[in-house]
Motif scaffolding. Structure first.
Motif, PDB file in Angstrom:
ATOM      1  N   THR A 289     -20.150   7.110  24.752  1.00 45.94           N
ATOM      2  CA  THR A 289     -20.119   7.652  23.396  1.00 45.94           C
ATOM      3  C   THR A 289     -21.430   7.381  22.672  1.00 45.94           C
ATOM      4  O   THR A 289     -21.982   8.264  22.004  1.00 45.94           O
ATOM      5  CB  THR A 289     -18.947   7.038  22.609  1.00 45.94           C
ATOM      6  OG1 THR A 289     -17.714   7.361  23.263  1.00 45.94           O
ATOM      7  CG2 THR A 289     -18.907   7.553  21.182  1.00 45.94           C
ATOM      8  N   PRO A 294     -19.380  12.874  25.377  1.00 47.31           N
ATOM      9  CA  PRO A 294     -17.935  12.794  25.110  1.00 47.31           C
ATOM     10  C   PRO A 294     -17.169  12.334  26.344  1.00 47.31           C
ATOM     11  O   PRO A 294     -17.654  12.442  27.477  1.00 47.31           O
ATOM     12  CB  PRO A 294     -17.563  14.229  24.718  1.00 47.31           C
ATOM     13  CG  PRO A 294     -18.649  15.084  25.274  1.00 47.31           C
ATOM     14  CD  PRO A 294     -19.888  14.251  25.308  1.00 47.31           C
ATOM     15  N   VAL A 307     -10.943   6.338  22.619  1.00 46.07           N
ATOM     16  CA  VAL A 307     -11.361   7.745  22.669  1.00 46.07           C
ATOM     17  C   VAL A 307     -10.626   8.499  21.565  1.00 46.07           C
ATOM     18  O   VAL A 307      -9.405   8.652  21.609  1.00 46.07           O
ATOM     19  CB  VAL A 307     -11.068   8.365  24.047  1.00 46.07           C
ATOM     20  CG1 VAL A 307     -11.502   9.837  24.074  1.00 46.07           C
ATOM     21  CG2 VAL A 307     -11.775   7.580  25.151  1.00 46.07           C
ATOM     22  N   GLU A 311     -12.844  14.122  18.587  1.00 46.27           N
ATOM     23  CA  GLU A 311     -14.058  13.599  17.943  1.00 46.27           C
ATOM     24  C   GLU A 311     -15.017  13.012  18.972  1.00 46.27           C
ATOM     25  O   GLU A 311     -16.193  13.378  19.016  1.00 46.27           O
ATOM     26  CB  GLU A 311     -13.696  12.557  16.900  1.00 46.27           C
ATOM     27  CG  GLU A 311     -14.909  12.020  16.144  1.00 46.27           C
ATOM     28  CD  GLU A 311     -14.519  11.130  14.983  1.00 46.27           C
ATOM     29  OE1 GLU A 311     -15.295  10.199  14.681  1.00 46.27           O
ATOM     30  OE2 GLU A 311     -13.460  11.347  14.371  1.00 46.27           O
ATOM     31  N   THR A 312     -14.542  12.050  19.771  1.00 46.73           N
ATOM     32  CA  THR A 312     -15.401  11.510  20.833  1.00 46.73           C
ATOM     33  C   THR A 312     -14.947  11.985  22.204  1.00 46.73           C
ATOM     34  O   THR A 312     -15.469  11.527  23.213  1.00 46.73           O
ATOM     35  CB  THR A 312     -15.422   9.967  20.796  1.00 46.73           C
ATOM     36  OG1 THR A 312     -14.108   9.467  21.037  1.00 46.73           O
ATOM     37  CG2 THR A 312     -15.905   9.468  19.457  1.00 46.73           C
ATOM     38  N   SER A 339     -20.681  15.918  21.063  1.00 44.40           N
ATOM     39  CA  SER A 339     -21.846  15.058  21.252  1.00 44.40           C
ATOM     40  C   SER A 339     -22.418  14.619  19.907  1.00 44.40           C
ATOM     41  O   SER A 339     -22.804  13.452  19.732  1.00 44.40           O
ATOM     42  CB  SER A 339     -22.911  15.792  22.067  1.00 44.40           C
ATOM     43  OG  SER A 339     -24.034  14.965  22.290  1.00 44.40           O
ATOM     44  N   CYS A 342     -20.146  11.965  18.500  1.00 43.29           N
ATOM     45  CA  CYS A 342     -20.344  10.698  19.221  1.00 43.29           C
ATOM     46  C   CYS A 342     -21.543   9.938  18.648  1.00 43.29           C
ATOM     47  O   CYS A 342     -21.473   8.714  18.413  1.00 43.29           O
ATOM     48  CB  CYS A 342     -20.572  10.972  20.705  1.00 43.29           C
ATOM     49  SG  CYS A 342     -19.091  11.442  21.641  1.00 43.29           S
ATOM     50  N   ARG A 345     -21.045   7.867  15.502  1.00 39.95           N
ATOM     51  CA  ARG A 345     -20.231   6.649  15.579  1.00 39.95           C
ATOM     52  C   ARG A 345     -21.001   5.453  16.120  1.00 39.95           C
ATOM     53  O   ARG A 345     -20.444   4.364  16.266  1.00 39.95           O
ATOM     54  CB  ARG A 345     -18.993   6.892  16.453  1.00 39.95           C
ATOM     55  CG  ARG A 345     -17.951   7.768  15.787  1.00 39.95           C
ATOM     56  CD  ARG A 345     -16.625   7.671  16.509  1.00 39.95           C
ATOM     57  NE  ARG A 345     -16.108   6.317  16.549  1.00 39.95           N
ATOM     58  CZ  ARG A 345     -15.449   5.725  15.551  1.00 39.95           C
ATOM     59  NH1 ARG A 345     -15.250   6.360  14.422  1.00 39.95           N
ATOM     60  NH2 ARG A 345     -14.997   4.494  15.689  1.00 39.95           N
ATOM     61  N   ARG A 346     -22.278   5.610  16.373  1.00 35.75           N
ATOM     62  CA  ARG A 346     -23.040   4.559  17.045  1.00 35.75           C
ATOM     63  C   ARG A 346     -22.998   3.228  16.287  1.00 35.75           C
ATOM     64  O   ARG A 346     -22.823   2.172  16.883  1.00 35.75           O
ATOM     65  CB  ARG A 346     -24.489   5.011  17.231  1.00 35.75           C
ATOM     66  CG  ARG A 346     -24.668   6.050  18.320  1.00 35.75           C
ATOM     67  CD  ARG A 346     -26.103   6.590  18.386  1.00 35.75           C
ATOM     68  NE  ARG A 346     -27.078   5.548  18.297  1.00 35.75           N
ATOM     69  CZ  ARG A 346     -27.449   4.732  19.294  1.00 35.75           C
ATOM     70  NH1 ARG A 346     -26.889   4.893  20.484  1.00 35.75           N
ATOM     71  NH2 ARG A 346     -28.339   3.792  19.105  1.00 35.75           N
TER      72      ARG A 346
END
Length: 367
Positions: A289, A294, A307, A311-312, A339, A342, A345-346
């Protein structure tokens, strides 16, 4: 404020798995921001301890010859910390409990592994259920001795309380990942080095064990234009190679990759596939992610939490091959949107975020 921590673990470097990765990363980042996080672990030939690492004499673990069991006594020169944190429930986990109680310091335990999930791989069918009951009883007794439990996902907390029956205070704190390392990167050189085709790439990295259910991933790509790239190794690999040959699936086995190669591996994939139903978190899903890839995962275990549907990635009912293929097709069709989500959300996945939460749990235990 908690400054010093002593971690006790039956698994550590040079062994490579999710537990050793988490402990070594926590230790590195905690020590960079606070005083220290020492670690006590079984001595293994080929690894020389650094400052703050205490290797105790060990013997080969029964049933798992790759692992070692450390002598269940703390090192004489280990300073008394503000908090003791045990990461495994075996010999050195027991040593950590004794050390904390003898020195009257708060005791925290992490719940990393569902022990009963490994039982079918170790005993005959007639002994599976008794073995599972024994694991649950042992876990209940072990966690009853600690002040607080850290669990990586809400699923792990539910399992510990409801399935194991442990009457514990538990807080969800993701193990976190190194988002400095795991970020989107140019996959071109990686694809060229391993001769990967231009078509849709699906992949997995980690242990090749029966509990990971990787046969389902091979069956899902058989008869499609997708290539399945499997990194890592384990006892199930030979059977997986046979399965790929029998089904005609385009499956490439890369073996173990250096950690430096993993960001490019994830970035090369159109989707990371994770059919394992027994995860307590699934760090590789979080790494994928963070690299903008994804995930298509089993709708089971901790992957329900790790997951995020739509979203991811997407999830499917384990054992439903058509649902697996549908989730893959949808993920490929929505790849650009997923993508992007993802990548957003890092920050939530970072180990720094996790350690901030961990510090709050530690602080709440100080009298």
């Amino acid at each position: 404020m908690v400054e010093t921590v002593a971690a006790f673990t039956d698994l550590y470097l040079p062994t490579v798995n999710g537990i050793t990765y988490t402990i070594s990363l926590w230790r590195e980042r905690w020590s960079g921001r606070r005083a220290s996080m020492d670690v006590v672990f079984p001595k293994i030939d080929g690894y020389e301890p650094n400052d703050g690492e205490y290797a105790v004499p060990s013997i080969e673990a029964p049933l798992y010859p790759r692992y070692r069991l450390g002598r269940p006594t703390p090192p004489d020169d280990l300073d008394v910390p503000d908090v003791v944190h045990v990461h495994t429930p075996f010999s050195l986990g027991v040593a950590g409990v004794r050390f904390a109680r003898a020195n009257d310091v708060p005791l925290v335990a992490s719940y990393h592994t569902i022990l009963e999930g490994r039982v079918p791989d170790l005993v005959s069918n007639s002994l599976v259920e008794p073995g599972r009951r024994l694991c649950r009883a042992y876990e209940r007794a072990f966690f009853a001795r600690v002040d607080h439990v850290i669990v990586p996902t809400a699923f792990a907390r539910r399992h510990l309380r409801e399935s194991v029956g442990a009457d514990v205070e538990a807080t969800v704190v993701s193990n976190g990942i190194d988002t400095d390392r795991f970020r989107p990167t140019d996959p071109g050189p990686f694809r060229e080095r391993y001769g990967l085709p231009d078509g849709p790439l699906l992949g997995y990295t980690g242990r090749h064990g029966p509990e990971k259910n990787l046969e389902e991933a091979i069956d899902a790509v058989a008869g499609t234009d997708c290539t399945l790239v499997l990194a890592g190794d384990g006892p199930a690999r030979e059977g997986l190679e046979r399965r790929a040959a029998e089904t005609g699936a385009d499956a490439r086995f890369l073996g173990f990759l250096d950690r430096e190669e993993l960001p490019a591996f994830y970035s090369a994939l159109d989707a990371f596939v994770f059919p394992s139903p027994v995860e307590t978190q699934g760090l590789v899903a979080l790494e994928a992610t963070a690299c903008g890839t994804p995930v298509v995962a089993a709708d089971a275990g901790a992957l329900i939490d790790s997951v995020i549907e739509g979203e991811t990635g997407y999830r499917y009912e384990p054992g439903d091959l058509e649902a697996f293929r549908w989730a893959i097709r949808r993920t490929l069709a929505e790849n650009d949107r997923l993508s992007d989500l993802c990548r957003r959300r890092r920050a939530m996945l970072s180990v720094e975020h996790s350690l901030e939460q961990l510090a709050r749990v530690y602080g709440g235990l100080q009298g």
